[in-house]
Design a protein around this motif. Structure first.
Motif, PDB file in Angstrom:
ATOM      1  N   PRO A  18       2.471   6.995   2.502  1.00 31.68           N
ATOM      2  CA  PRO A  18       3.451   6.543   1.308  1.00 31.68           C
ATOM      3  C   PRO A  18       3.691   7.747   0.590  1.00 31.68           C
ATOM      4  CG  PRO A  18       1.520   5.419   0.857  1.00 31.68           C
ATOM      5  CD  PRO A  18       0.989   5.650   1.515  1.00 31.68           C
ATOM      6  N   TYR A  19       2.862   8.618   0.426  1.00 33.50           N
ATOM      7  CA  TYR A  19       3.425   9.486  -0.169  1.00 33.50           C
ATOM      8  C   TYR A  19       3.205  10.851   0.263  1.00 33.50           C
ATOM      9  CZ  TYR A  19       1.867   6.152  -3.639  1.00 33.50           C
ATOM     10  OH  TYR A  19       1.695   5.309  -4.589  1.00 33.50           O
ATOM     11  N   GLU A  39       3.192   4.338 -12.006  1.00 36.69           N
ATOM     12  CA  GLU A  39       2.502   3.323 -10.942  1.00 36.69           C
ATOM     13  C   GLU A  39       1.522   2.869 -10.007  1.00 36.69           C
ATOM     14  OE1 GLU A  39       6.477   4.404  -7.754  1.00 36.69           O
ATOM     15  OE2 GLU A  39       4.888   4.498  -7.115  1.00 36.69           O
ATOM     16  N   ASP A  41      -0.821   2.078  -6.965  1.00 38.41           N
ATOM     17  CA  ASP A  41      -1.429   2.900  -6.231  1.00 38.41           C
ATOM     18  C   ASP A  41      -0.730   2.026  -4.403  1.00 38.41           C
ATOM     19  OD1 ASP A  41      -2.437   4.012  -3.716  1.00 38.41           O
ATOM     20  OD2 ASP A  41      -4.826   4.008  -3.845  1.00 38.41           O
ATOM     21  N   LYS A  42       0.504   2.375  -4.066  1.00 40.58           N
ATOM     22  CA  LYS A  42       1.324   2.182  -2.763  1.00 40.58           C
ATOM     23  C   LYS A  42       0.388   2.104  -1.563  1.00 40.58           C
ATOM     24  CE  LYS A  42       5.897   3.486  -4.511  1.00 40.58           C
ATOM     25  NZ  LYS A  42       7.095   3.882  -3.600  1.00 40.58           N
ATOM     26  N   THR A  43      -1.150   2.887  -1.618  1.00 39.69           N
ATOM     27  CA  THR A  43      -2.018   2.223  -0.310  1.00 39.69           C
ATOM     28  C   THR A  43      -3.007   1.899  -0.786  1.00 39.69           C
ATOM     29  OG1 THR A  43      -3.333   3.779  -0.817  1.00 39.69           O
ATOM     30  CG2 THR A  43      -1.915   4.972  -0.549  1.00 39.69           C
ATOM     31  N   LYS A  44      -2.891   0.681  -1.987  1.00 36.38           N
ATOM     32  CA  LYS A  44      -3.930  -0.043  -2.040  1.00 36.38           C
ATOM     33  C   LYS A  44      -5.258   0.604  -1.494  1.00 36.38           C
ATOM     34  CE  LYS A  44      -0.402  -3.320  -0.999  1.00 36.38           C
ATOM     35  NZ  LYS A  44       1.130  -2.925  -0.638  1.00 36.38           N
ATOM     36  N   THR A  52       4.440   9.430 -10.651  1.00 31.32           N
ATOM     37  CA  THR A  52       4.625   9.785  -9.201  1.00 31.32           C
ATOM     38  C   THR A  52       6.323   9.756  -9.718  1.00 31.32           C
ATOM     39  OG1 THR A  52       3.508   7.849  -8.615  1.00 31.32           O
ATOM     40  CG2 THR A  52       5.405   8.017  -7.302  1.00 31.32           C
ATOM     41  N   LYS A  67       8.775  11.706   1.224  1.00 30.58           N
ATOM     42  CA  LYS A  67       8.094  10.359   0.207  1.00 30.58           C
ATOM     43  C   LYS A  67       7.685  10.905  -1.101  1.00 30.58           C
ATOM     44  CE  LYS A  67       5.588  10.495   4.042  1.00 30.58           C
ATOM     45  NZ  LYS A  67       3.982  10.279   4.590  1.00 30.58           N
TER      46      LYS A  67
END
Length: 179
Positions: A18-19, A39, A41-44, A52, A67
């Motif tokens: 997502p980055y 924020e 980590d959107k990758t979890k 970010t 992204k």
């Protein structure tokens, strides 16, 4: 289609991050920061928090979303130099150039990594839709020439504005075909 005529695909694209990553940057790009946030980590993959940045421009290339970018310490220090502030709230509106550095050390290994720098200085005027006269002339040049090469010799356009201009020209031509 032969192998040589197909668009090349970087192996990192399979991970669908997502980055923004080095796989996304084919050549250096100039973008404008719309916001900088801390924020999760959107990758979890971790519970870490990241600095970010998000961008005004929505596409890196036509049809490919731009992204957000996680900033490591090196890139945060560069943002501080560019903006004159160590506070991420002050980074909004900053114009930056993103490129791939093939010699970034990560966990003892040399890898490709994203780096930022101040954009190259330009004495060329920036064409935006708000400057109606220049915008109209750029559209006329695109319709006449089929590209923006001559326009970009004398002025600058963000990738988002290039896409917008081309879409407007295509819509105008669809609504008013020549007879």
């Amino acid at each position: 289609m032969s192998q040589n005529n197909q668009a090349k695909i970087h192996f990192k694209k399979a991970f669908n991050s997502p980055y923004l990553s080095s796989a996304d940057i084919e050549e250096p790009i100039e973008v404008t920061v719309s916001q900088a946030v801390i924020e999760g980590d959107k990758t979890k993959r971790s519970k870490d928090l990241f600095n970010t940045i998000y961008f005004v421009e929505k596409e890196i290339r036509q049809g490919e979303a731009l992204k957000p970018m996680i900033l490591n310490v090196t890139n945060c220090k560069t943002m501080k130099k560019i903006t004159g502030s160590g506070y991420i709230n002050d980074w909004e509106g900053a114009r930056i150039r993103i490129y791939v550095d093939p010699n970034v050390r990560n966990r003892g290994e040399m890898v490709e990594g994203l780096r930022i720098m101040k954009p190259f200085a330009s004495n060329k005027p920036a064409i935006t839709p708000q400057n109606e006269k220049m915008w109209t002339r750029a559209k006329e040049a695109y319709v006449r020439d089929g590209n923006l090469d001559k326009v970009l010799e004398r002025a600058t356009l963000s990738q988002e504005h290039i896409n917008q201009l081309i879409n407007e020209c295509n819509n105008d031509m669809a609504q008013h075909p020549t007879e």
